[in-house]
Design a protein around this motif. Structure first.
Motif, PDB file in Angstrom:
ATOM      1  N   MET A   1      66.443  59.407 124.972  1.00 45.02           N
ATOM      2  CA  MET A   1      66.906  60.021 126.201  1.00 45.02           C
ATOM      3  C   MET A   1      65.827  60.907 126.789  1.00 45.02           C
ATOM      4  O   MET A   1      65.136  61.593 126.075  1.00 45.02           O
ATOM      5  CB  MET A   1      68.111  60.913 125.886  1.00 45.02           C
ATOM      6  CG  MET A   1      69.431  60.270 126.125  1.00 45.02           C
ATOM      7  SD  MET A   1      70.739  61.488 125.970  1.00 45.02           S
ATOM      8  CE  MET A   1      71.886  60.471 125.099  1.00 45.02           C
TER       9      MET A   1
ATOM     10  N   GLU B   1      64.523  64.149 129.153  1.00 40.26           N
ATOM     11  CA  GLU B   1      64.928  65.554 129.143  1.00 40.26           C
ATOM     12  C   GLU B   1      66.088  65.837 130.091  1.00 40.26           C
ATOM     13  O   GLU B   1      66.987  66.609 129.780  1.00 40.26           O
ATOM     14  CB  GLU B   1      63.735  66.439 129.510  1.00 40.26           C
ATOM     15  CG  GLU B   1      64.035  67.916 129.358  1.00 40.26           C
ATOM     16  CD  GLU B   1      62.819  68.756 129.636  1.00 40.26           C
ATOM     17  OE1 GLU B   1      62.974  69.790 130.293  1.00 40.26           O
ATOM     18  OE2 GLU B   1      61.719  68.368 129.190  1.00 40.26           O
TER      19      GLU B   1
ATOM     20  N   GLN C   1      68.592  63.910 130.894  1.00 38.13           N
ATOM     21  CA  GLN C   1      69.863  63.477 130.331  1.00 38.13           C
ATOM     22  C   GLN C   1      70.324  64.381 129.194  1.00 38.13           C
ATOM     23  O   GLN C   1      71.513  64.580 129.027  1.00 38.13           O
ATOM     24  CB  GLN C   1      69.781  62.037 129.854  1.00 38.13           C
ATOM     25  CG  GLN C   1      69.799  61.065 131.012  1.00 38.13           C
ATOM     26  CD  GLN C   1      70.174  59.681 130.584  1.00 38.13           C
ATOM     27  OE1 GLN C   1      70.074  59.324 129.415  1.00 38.13           O
ATOM     28  NE2 GLN C   1      70.615  58.889 131.524  1.00 38.13           N
ATOM     29  N   THR C   2      69.401  64.919 128.435  1.00 37.38           N
ATOM     30  CA  THR C   2      69.810  65.804 127.344  1.00 37.38           C
ATOM     31  C   THR C   2      70.340  67.120 127.892  1.00 37.38           C
ATOM     32  O   THR C   2      71.076  67.828 127.216  1.00 37.38           O
ATOM     33  CB  THR C   2      68.652  66.077 126.359  1.00 37.38           C
ATOM     34  OG1 THR C   2      67.572  66.659 127.063  1.00 37.38           O
ATOM     35  CG2 THR C   2      68.223  64.809 125.658  1.00 37.38           C
ATOM     36  N   GLN C   3      69.986  67.464 129.118  1.00 38.97           N
ATOM     37  CA  GLN C   3      70.474  68.694 129.729  1.00 38.97           C
ATOM     38  C   GLN C   3      71.700  68.456 130.603  1.00 38.97           C
ATOM     39  O   GLN C   3      72.215  69.387 131.212  1.00 38.97           O
ATOM     40  CB  GLN C   3      69.364  69.334 130.564  1.00 38.97           C
ATOM     41  CG  GLN C   3      68.198  69.804 129.721  1.00 38.97           C
ATOM     42  CD  GLN C   3      67.081  70.371 130.577  1.00 38.97           C
ATOM     43  OE1 GLN C   3      67.097  70.290 131.790  1.00 38.97           O
ATOM     44  NE2 GLN C   3      66.089  70.959 129.924  1.00 38.97           N
TER      45      GLN C   3
ATOM     46  N   ASP D   1      77.985  66.241 128.716  1.00 37.25           N
ATOM     47  CA  ASP D   1      78.588  64.962 128.329  1.00 37.25           C
ATOM     48  C   ASP D   1      79.614  64.490 129.346  1.00 37.25           C
ATOM     49  O   ASP D   1      79.688  63.305 129.656  1.00 37.25           O
ATOM     50  CB  ASP D   1      79.251  65.070 126.955  1.00 37.25           C
ATOM     51  CG  ASP D   1      78.243  65.183 125.836  1.00 37.25           C
ATOM     52  OD1 ASP D   1      77.054  64.868 126.069  1.00 37.25           O
ATOM     53  OD2 ASP D   1      78.649  65.577 124.719  1.00 37.25           O
TER      54      ASP D   1
ATOM     55  N   ARG E   1      77.801  62.787 132.114  1.00 33.94           N
ATOM     56  CA  ARG E   1      77.188  61.518 131.691  1.00 33.94           C
ATOM     57  C   ARG E   1      78.232  60.433 131.486  1.00 33.94           C
ATOM     58  O   ARG E   1      77.911  59.258 131.528  1.00 33.94           O
ATOM     59  CB  ARG E   1      76.400  61.713 130.400  1.00 33.94           C
ATOM     60  CG  ARG E   1      75.049  62.326 130.620  1.00 33.94           C
ATOM     61  CD  ARG E   1      74.103  62.078 129.452  1.00 33.94           C
ATOM     62  NE  ARG E   1      74.710  62.242 128.153  1.00 33.94           N
ATOM     63  CZ  ARG E   1      74.520  63.283 127.354  1.00 33.94           C
ATOM     64  NH1 ARG E   1      73.723  64.267 127.735  1.00 33.94           N
ATOM     65  NH2 ARG E   1      75.100  63.356 126.187  1.00 33.94           N
TER      66      ARG E   1
END
Length: 146
Positions: free
Chosen positions: A1, A3, A5-7, A10, A13
């Protein structure tokens, strides 16, 4: 993933509507940029493709086929006519209407745009296998058919 998307929370997303909108925006930028490099726009492609698929048409019919508003379509046809990609002539059955026809240079330009768009589709769908692409298209068609 990556950066970004990690921030992303959920719950964001997981929203199909958000994912579709983001994918649509990316696809739109990609297609618009590729067409612009060929001195074309999406509506140019839509008109040329419609004329190629269904033959000559009135401006009203082209508007229905392509989804281009009639007022915007006039400008698109003017641009394509200036480039000798379409011809606009009076309708022999109703002189108040014009019939728009694809010209040989227009067909050649359409073939070039088909190749450009195929490359753009490949770039957009690069993370997916051929089978996954077909599945995605089928699923999107089902969603849109409702």
């Amino acid at each position: 993933m990556d950066e970004r998307q990690t921030q992303t929370p959920d719950r964001l997303r997981a929203l199909p509507s958000r994912l579709l909108a983001m994918t649509s925006a990316r696809a739109d930028r990609l297609v618009s940029d590729r067409l612009a490099a060929e001195d074309s726009r999406k509506w140019h492609y839509a008109v040329l493709a419609s004329l190629d698929a269904y033959g000559p048409a009135s401006q009203a019919e082209l508007s229905r086929r392509t989804g281009v508003y009639r007022s915007d379509l006039v400008a698109v046809i003017n641009e394509l006519e200036q480039r000798d990609q379409v011809a606009r002539t009076p309708d022999p059955d109703d002189r108040r209407r014009n019939v728009v026809t694809l010209t040989p240079p227009g067909r050649k330009h359409l073939e070039r745009l088909d190749a450009v768009l195929a490359e753009a589709q490949d770039e957009l769908m690069a993370p997916l296998s051929v089978a996954e692409r077909a599945l995605l298209v089928g699923l999107l068609e089902r969603v849109l058919s409702r």
